[in-house]
Design an enzyme around this catalytic site. Sequence first.
Site, mmCIF file in Angstrom:
data_model
loop_
_atom_site.group_PDB
_atom_site.id
_atom_site.type_symbol
_atom_site.label_atom_id
_atom_site.label_comp_id
_atom_site.label_asym_id
_atom_site.label_seq_id
_atom_site.Cartn_x
_atom_site.Cartn_y
_atom_site.Cartn_z
ATOM 1 N N ALA A 1 0.851 -1.192 0.000
ATOM 2 C CA ALA A 1 0.000 0.000 0.000
ATOM 3 C C ALA A 1 0.886 1.241 0.000
ATOM 4 C CB ALA A 1 -0.863 -0.003 1.251
ATOM 5 N N GLY B 1 0.457 -5.107 0.932
ATOM 6 C CA GLY B 1 -0.612 -5.199 -0.068
ATOM 7 C C GLY B 1 -0.140 -5.891 -1.336
ATOM 8 N N GLU C 1 -0.515 -9.422 -0.617
ATOM 9 C CA GLU C 1 -1.954 -9.718 -0.534
ATOM 10 C C GLU C 1 -2.563 -9.820 -1.938
ATOM 11 O OE1 GLU C 1 -2.648 -6.457 2.304
ATOM 12 O OE2 GLU C 1 -3.653 -7.951 3.549
ATOM 13 N N GLU D 1 3.234 -5.110 7.615
ATOM 14 C CA GLU D 1 2.323 -4.072 8.138
ATOM 15 C C GLU D 1 2.519 -3.816 9.624
ATOM 16 O OE1 GLU D 1 1.534 -6.322 5.944
ATOM 17 O OE2 GLU D 1 0.181 -5.509 4.432
#
Length: 763
Positions: A105, A144, A147, A167
């Site tokens: 992210a 992310g 993910e 994270e």
Amino acid sequence: MHSYSTLWRESVTKVLLSCQQERSYKVQSADEKGVRKLAVFIDTMAQYSRISGSVGLITLSNPPVNALSAAVRQGIVDTVEKALGDPQVKSVVICGQDGIFCGGADIKEFGKNMSGPPLIPMIHTIECATKPMVAAIEGSALGGGLELALGCHYRIAHSKARLGLPEVTLGLLPAAGGSQRLPRLIGVPAALDLITTGRHVTAAEALQLGIVDQVTDHATVDAAVKFALSVAGKPLDTRRISTYPCPHVSDVDALCENVMQKVRKSAHGAIAPIACVQAVRAAATLPYTQGMEREKELMATLYTSGQARALQYSFFAQRAVSKWRIPSGARWDTSTPRPLHKVAVIGLGTMGRGITVALAQAGLPVITVETHEKQLMEAKRAVSDMLNRGAKRRGVAPPLDKISYSCNLQDLADVDLVIEAVFEDMTLKKKVFRQLSAVCKPGTLLCTNTSGLDVDQLASQSRNPELVVGMHFFAPAHVMKLLEVVYGPQSSPQAVATAMQLGKKMGKVSVAVGNCRGFVGNRMLKLYTEQASFLLEEGATPDLVDQAIEEFGFPMGVFKVSDLSGLDVGWRIRKEEKLAGLSVASGQSTRIREGRRYSPLADLLCEQGRFGQKTGRGWYQYDKPGGRVARSDPWLHHFLEEYRAQHGLVARHIDHQEVLERCLYAMINEGFRILEDGIAAGPEDIDVIYVFGYGWPRHRGGPMFYSGMVGLEKVLERLEHYYQAHPDVPHLQPCRLLRRLVARGSPPVHKWREVIKNLHSQL
Ligand code: COA
Ligand code: ADP
């Protein structure tokens, strides 16, 4: 036959050409809506092409790490739709531009209003696709990014790639399904390890864990395209991770409880690791959709937390300090480091040994010089042991052949850089610098490893003071991440750049700081330890002070650290400074030096031979000399009572709040003075020094960031209060910069540099 690369170039060109009309149309229509910028980005931040006839290729394109910004997410949504809607496409590969899949992210978006398509439904769409989706992972797939890859049906990684869900290091948890998919894929224990630590795994470990399906040493996208062709049309029901049952664990409650206890112990008050355990537990005990709800709930608490802000600040601060600039005007991007072919270390005590190990591990040929033969032999054994242990841990060959040993300074004629690590004694260091000046070839950089001696004085002993800098390593030097690079008024840009780059090569977080007593870290530390001693005089115990500091998040309290590093070190320095010992001016009160309050408690302990762990007694007692477990010592408590009685001090109740305010705010006030003096360029430099060198809890950002979290007005008000109560402690007097920041409405930490600049321009 065309190679894939040629095919790719050709087809990308074709698609780009065919997109031109569409792109200009998009821009035009976007212009009408006033959102031109975003529309342009959408086209460029995830590129789409079709290759090998039937493979849709989506390339994330957001340098430098292809972070999943709003525009990238929109780009993915659009290109996935395009690929799935294209009847000629039978399978899809997702890759990243410039050798990196995706750094996760976009951290810069955190704390702001999120726009653009959210990750969860985007990844869900990819997982639900009826065409095989293959992630081609080069470089990194983090957060992310991983993910997204877990939403794909297959993952192919390059052998040098690294994967992880970091994270937790940003105060968050993997909340785009990562905490729910990873345990389903690799099992609960392995997922707990990865998610609660945030550690990155190599492609080989990822393969072993089952995170990736294939590892390649060749062009990853080529391999992924070949793979995508081979799986086209195959059923995908068994490839959707969210539909997997979580692998069975015999006693999931006991496992999670066990991990929770470990995490609580190592987290020192950080909340994200705990939420990570809770999220993985949900994956193990709940159906996927309910697990996702739990993931969302937990993330909601973390997302807006002060800890997440602190950790994200710390992430950027760590990167900001590498972009150094010093008052002479020299800066990181205009100064060229000198190439280093051979370096030297002088003095093989604890520091010299650690520095030698770190240099050899960085692949540099090192020559070491130690005058005492016995010490040289011992050091040789110790260095080899350290290198062997390190190599075993990393599964590589120990770089023993990088090091040569000598008793003779004359052997340093051909080195490019010397790190001097002899005794912390100015006269000796000056002598060594004079000798080095005579022996080394012109242009050799001379660095001193000192924890606080005046680097300018040493530079004055050299024929080329512009080639002298301080390199303040922290013990053990092959382990501790921090390096203070101390520049003087004459240090050349090249000298600073070379030391900074060498630090980076050695795996250190290097911070450029100006020359003053104690530099940044130890200058601030002095105020912290001094306040701790004053608190003992006023009624506290080492146990109470340490407890408050440890509850705050430091791994060890101030007195435990003092016992560990040895009280005799500071005693020797204070005796040299004529603050302690026989040379204290007669008639001087025991508790006053140079008109200021002074606490002789540590000196008195040293006079009793209580040097800390090494003698089995210090601020605490230990079961034997060299013992590690600190126990409260009734002798010490009695000693403190007698001391107070002797000096007419009445013990009063001191609570944790006062301990924190006195110790931390005194240190923060000195941090502001350091900024005022221009010794550190910005608050980030101080914070990075404290997080990486002094055990400041990372989830509290660093002392300067923390002061902003507390509120600068409050820090100012408390310092004023304590200064009034202790006028004989001038360091408690709030400094000018702090006052000015408060007068300017307490701007956030990233705006302080402007205020500092204004202050400097007025001086
Ligand atoms: N979001 C926004 N910016 C990011 C970023 C992210 N996820 N990851 C890296 N960057 C930026 C850095 O701030 C740096 O910016 P700068 O050049 O302006 O200083 C730049 O990208 C390069 O990063 P850097 O860390 O210096 O490069 P590297 O090659 O040494 O390491 C990574 C690359 C991806 C391994 C590393 O940047 C990293 O760990 N990123 C964070 C990954 C992460 O935690 N993702 C989860 C987000 S929830
Ligand atoms: P630490 O690294 O923990 O601060 P010491 O200060 O004890 O440990 O280490 C300094 C080392 O430097 C000692 O091994 C000492 O023998 C060595 N040393 C002292 N003077 C010189 C010199 N002129 N040349 C090379 N080595 C020296």
